[in-house]
Design a protein around this motif. Sequence first.
Motif, mmCIF file in Angstrom:
data_model
loop_
_atom_site.group_PDB
_atom_site.id
_atom_site.type_symbol
_atom_site.label_atom_id
_atom_site.label_comp_id
_atom_site.label_asym_id
_atom_site.label_seq_id
_atom_site.Cartn_x
_atom_site.Cartn_y
_atom_site.Cartn_z
ATOM 1 N N ALA A 13 0.791 -1.605 -0.502
ATOM 2 C CA ALA A 13 0.458 0.130 -0.110
ATOM 3 C C ALA A 13 1.157 1.427 -0.113
ATOM 4 C CB ALA A 13 -0.862 0.285 1.301
ATOM 5 N N SER A 14 1.882 1.276 -0.174
ATOM 6 C CA SER A 14 2.927 2.146 -0.617
ATOM 7 C C SER A 14 3.094 3.027 0.586
ATOM 8 C CB SER A 14 2.390 3.789 -1.850
ATOM 9 O OG SER A 14 2.351 3.092 -3.025
ATOM 10 N N ARG A 15 3.602 2.227 1.528
ATOM 11 C CA ARG A 15 4.207 2.439 2.764
ATOM 12 C C ARG A 15 3.247 4.140 3.356
ATOM 13 N NH1 ARG A 15 7.142 0.377 0.235
ATOM 14 N NH2 ARG A 15 8.824 -1.682 0.954
ATOM 15 N N SER A 16 2.100 4.342 2.858
ATOM 16 C CA SER A 16 1.170 5.156 3.151
ATOM 17 C C SER A 16 -0.245 5.455 4.393
ATOM 18 C CB SER A 16 0.777 5.948 1.803
ATOM 19 O OG SER A 16 0.490 4.758 1.025
ATOM 20 N N VAL A 17 -0.265 4.265 4.543
ATOM 21 C CA VAL A 17 -1.249 4.059 5.591
ATOM 22 C C VAL A 17 -1.607 4.881 6.404
ATOM 23 C CG1 VAL A 17 -3.464 2.836 6.167
ATOM 24 C CG2 VAL A 17 -1.827 1.477 4.119
ATOM 25 N N LYS A 18 -2.579 5.783 7.282
ATOM 26 C CA LYS A 18 -2.706 6.076 8.386
ATOM 27 C C LYS A 18 -3.304 5.403 9.543
ATOM 28 C CE LYS A 18 -3.630 10.641 6.026
ATOM 29 N NZ LYS A 18 -4.351 12.010 5.858
ATOM 30 N N PRO A 19 -2.660 5.907 10.643
ATOM 31 C CA PRO A 19 -2.979 5.018 12.206
ATOM 32 C C PRO A 19 -4.237 4.073 11.795
ATOM 33 C CG PRO A 19 -2.943 7.255 12.323
ATOM 34 C CD PRO A 19 -1.988 6.620 11.351
ATOM 35 N N GLY A 20 -5.507 5.490 12.213
ATOM 36 C CA GLY A 20 -6.841 4.819 11.818
ATOM 37 C C GLY A 20 -7.140 3.737 10.677
ATOM 38 N N LEU A 21 -6.811 3.221 9.646
ATOM 39 C CA LEU A 21 -7.322 2.545 8.714
ATOM 40 C C LEU A 21 -6.285 1.330 9.137
ATOM 41 C CD1 LEU A 21 -8.495 1.887 6.845
ATOM 42 C CD2 LEU A 21 -7.377 2.698 5.441
ATOM 43 N N ILE A 22 -5.148 1.441 9.906
ATOM 44 C CA ILE A 22 -4.209 0.798 10.504
ATOM 45 C C ILE A 22 -4.584 0.152 10.798
ATOM 46 C CG2 ILE A 22 -1.925 -0.424 11.741
ATOM 47 C CD1 ILE A 22 -1.342 0.169 8.585
ATOM 48 N N ALA A 23 -5.572 0.221 12.009
ATOM 49 C CA ALA A 23 -5.743 -0.056 13.873
ATOM 50 C C ALA A 23 -7.017 -0.777 13.080
ATOM 51 C CB ALA A 23 -6.222 0.948 14.512
ATOM 52 N N SER A 24 -7.798 -0.478 12.251
ATOM 53 C CA SER A 24 -9.215 -0.899 11.866
ATOM 54 C C SER A 24 -9.063 -2.410 11.178
ATOM 55 C CB SER A 24 -9.579 0.095 10.285
ATOM 56 O OG SER A 24 -10.955 -0.899 10.457
ATOM 57 N N GLY A 25 -7.831 -2.447 10.613
ATOM 58 C CA GLY A 25 -7.338 -3.319 10.297
ATOM 59 C C GLY A 25 -7.064 -4.317 10.970
ATOM 60 N N ILE A 26 -5.885 -4.081 11.707
ATOM 61 C CA ILE A 26 -5.296 -5.203 12.931
ATOM 62 C C ILE A 26 -6.704 -5.756 13.722
ATOM 63 C CG2 ILE A 26 -4.287 -5.038 15.040
ATOM 64 C CD1 ILE A 26 -2.944 -3.002 14.196
ATOM 65 N N VAL A 27 -7.318 -5.112 14.027
ATOM 66 C CA VAL A 27 -9.087 -5.619 14.631
ATOM 67 C C VAL A 27 -9.420 -6.368 13.543
ATOM 68 C CG1 VAL A 27 -11.584 -4.936 15.434
ATOM 69 C CG2 VAL A 27 -9.274 -3.732 15.887
ATOM 70 N N SER A 28 -9.603 -6.252 11.929
ATOM 71 C CA SER A 28 -10.571 -7.068 11.334
ATOM 72 C C SER A 28 -9.558 -8.295 11.200
ATOM 73 C CB SER A 28 -10.540 -6.521 10.083
ATOM 74 O OG SER A 28 -11.001 -7.018 9.366
ATOM 75 N N SER A 72 -14.559 3.275 12.818
ATOM 76 C CA SER A 72 -14.842 3.063 12.201
ATOM 77 C C SER A 72 -14.947 4.739 11.897
ATOM 78 C CB SER A 72 -16.477 2.695 13.170
ATOM 79 O OG SER A 72 -16.247 1.063 13.072
ATOM 80 N N VAL A 73 -14.787 5.794 12.939
ATOM 81 C CA VAL A 73 -15.452 7.238 13.033
ATOM 82 C C VAL A 73 -13.972 7.479 13.071
ATOM 83 C CG1 VAL A 73 -15.470 9.019 14.091
ATOM 84 C CG2 VAL A 73 -16.959 6.886 14.809
ATOM 85 N N LEU A 74 -12.632 7.489 12.945
ATOM 86 C CA LEU A 74 -11.734 7.808 12.906
ATOM 87 C C LEU A 74 -10.738 7.967 11.496
ATOM 88 C CD1 LEU A 74 -9.058 9.503 14.098
ATOM 89 C CD2 LEU A 74 -7.958 7.182 15.619
ATOM 90 N N PRO A 75 -10.823 6.336 11.083
ATOM 91 C CA PRO A 75 -10.229 6.092 9.778
ATOM 92 C C PRO A 75 -10.704 7.410 9.016
ATOM 93 C CG PRO A 75 -10.798 4.320 10.279
ATOM 94 C CD PRO A 75 -11.872 5.149 11.378
ATOM 95 N N LEU A 76 -12.118 7.442 8.942
ATOM 96 C CA LEU A 76 -13.639 7.997 8.382
ATOM 97 C C LEU A 76 -12.373 9.978 8.323
ATOM 98 C CD1 LEU A 76 -16.764 7.525 8.046
ATOM 99 C CD2 LEU A 76 -15.050 7.248 6.058
ATOM 100 N N TRP A 77 -12.477 10.425 9.007
ATOM 101 C CA TRP A 77 -11.475 11.712 9.825
ATOM 102 C C TRP A 77 -10.259 12.204 9.469
ATOM 103 C CZ3 TRP A 77 -13.020 16.288 11.419
ATOM 104 C CH2 TRP A 77 -12.127 17.712 11.746
ATOM 105 N N GLU A 78 -9.175 10.759 9.209
ATOM 106 C CA GLU A 78 -8.514 11.353 8.816
ATOM 107 C C GLU A 78 -8.018 11.483 7.348
ATOM 108 O OE1 GLU A 78 -5.836 8.406 12.177
ATOM 109 O OE2 GLU A 78 -6.553 7.071 10.704
ATOM 110 N N SER A 79 -9.370 10.367 6.116
ATOM 111 C CA SER A 79 -8.918 10.309 4.990
ATOM 112 C C SER A 79 -10.177 11.411 4.389
ATOM 113 C CB SER A 79 -9.824 9.006 4.384
ATOM 114 O OG SER A 79 -8.705 7.704 5.039
#
Length: 694
Positions: free
Chosen positions: A54-69, A655-662
């Motif tokens: 992912a071009s080493r560019s993913v923000k922490p909220g989406l990473i956290a969501s991915g870890i949970v998933s 759910s909320v943080l990734p949207l805010w970051e993006s």
Amino acid sequence: MSSTQGAEVLSQGVGYGVVLGIGFVFAILMMGLSTLQNRYTTYKIGTSEEFNTASRSVKPGLIASGIVSAWTWAATLLQSSTVTYEYGLCGGYYYAAGATLQIFLMAVLAVRLKMIAPYCHTYLEIVQARYGNTPHFIFVTFALVTNLIVSSMLLLGGSAVVNAFTGMNVYAANFLIPIGVVIYVILGGLRATFLCDYSHTLILMIIILYLYFYTYTEAELIGGMEGMYRLLQRAAEERPVSGNAQGSYMTLKSNNGLVFMIIQVFGGLGTVMLDQGYWQRAIASKAKTAVRAYLMGGVAWFAVPLTLSTTTGLAAVVLANSSAFPYPGGLTTAEIDAGLAAPAGVVTLLGKGGAVAMLILLFMAVTSAASSEMIATSSILTFDLYQIHFKPDASPEVLIRVSHIMVGVWGITMSCVACLWNGIGISMNWLFLFSGTLYTAAVGPIVLSVLWRKQTRTAVISGALGGLCIGVICWLVVGKTYYGALTIYTTGQIYPNLAGNMGSCCSGALISIVVTLVRPDNAFDWSETRKINPRGRALDQERLRQTASRGSDTPFIVEKEAEKMQDGGAATRAASMRVGEEVSSVDEEVQIEEYETLQKSLRAAIWASLIMSFIIVFLIPIPMFLSHYVFSLRFFKGWIVLCVMWLFVAAFITSVLPLWESRRAMVEIAKGVVRDAFGRGSRREESSKSRNGA
């Protein structure tokens, strides 16, 4: 599968519809998102760097969501409720505590990875750079075994529930569940996996919240929190829990529960530290936010098994003698091992609607975790086997093609192995408890390979192989000694697996440390690992120059140079070779600043992970265990309320943080779509015209 027929409340058509329909919906969704990404961002799915990192560019909220998933398997939902059904309320807590500290510890390794190998594709590339081919092959084998067991276990649990609810053939389910996942992973790569992880986690949170509020506020069979408390007291009188204080379901003093947590800790270390999926999230994250992402992911994930188990697991306990319970007289050993406690509790409370909700919940968990396993294994097969050992000079076009093929190959492989487990009678519970014995021996050598410069080649080999042998011997000896025979039943019990998991993990680390101390490697320099993947470094620095020249961090203007860097070819290879030798002063300044930031992050990660792990594993449960405390009604209510409050925090993080970051990225894409819709052209076209003097 006759033992599961009592829960068939839906038709087979519903089963096939959920398994195939939802999978293809996500595949179509990924097709649309991939089109938007290719047109309006610099991140091209057709490049191997984007597909696998992912071009080493993913923000922490989406990473956290991915870890949970990724960490929310079918076993997370089913096994946490199963141990709650068997040991009481402590089961869900011990499940969550035993599997969360690994995520916190990964925060340390994530920062360390960014420091010593910022452009690697897999953690196994570090092994190859340090120790050469033989250790590399050994650890690739450990990694693939880990991914294979995890992948097949996902299908094993998911197919058992689909079969129980709909009567759908388990072998058909094993092959059909991965189809949609394979399609959307190939279409979108790692970034698509993150986006699907987000949507899956959002649905997961909504369903768990619904189940919680319905169970404790609406369900007449339960009667609210006070009703649940009284029913659990009655259940303890009728079916006291062996090894629990007063035989109660409402205590953390549970001998078997504590042993289960220890197995979970050691087995989970192998599952996380050897699974490329968790390292891949570190690789994909931004360097400055990797620690935050893993800590938030651990905090958020803890709430999932904790809250679900105190809802569906406890419901199954108190409703086991109800006439509405789908398994008259309670669950049999086979049904417990298949993970049917949670489905039974949900069906009793909600009937067909509950069965559909549980099917969707399980399907989200299985497919999101499976997508992580597919992209992770594809990276290992592509970069650690194909590129390193077969075609080192492979072009990006060839690498992306191989990555696509490997995703499909792994989808078929995991289905075949899941069918094998079904055929020989291996349950999800047996596999869950045993699996750590096979691969946790490699945990110590791998962790030390990232942290300890002096560890030697001999140490990693002897630690991994010696630990494996000791773990298997411990598992078999305790099974034979404690139960008098070696059968599938006896080897799947809690004490043989405790011995196997602990023996494998502890001896692997100890052997590696001792061998290194006897004859340490004083010559190794971390600069060797920083040279991994010069092409990725070249591409990253090209983006850095473009960003600096624009004075903005927005990635939504496509430059011709960036396209060339991603497309590959002779110019790319030449540039990537030069990068290893000549780095501009601007890049050097950025690297020095980033390294200093990472050192601070490493110290913060160490303290944060140790403190948080100590709190959840020792400070909360051990005093309550030693005091033999049985929950009062007031304390029970507070515990249940705390669970759902924690789940709300988790929902915000994932759910909320990734949207805010993006938000800026989404606005830019929306503007591009509007421009195209009204015939004004995309920013790419405008940029191209301006460069050509138009």
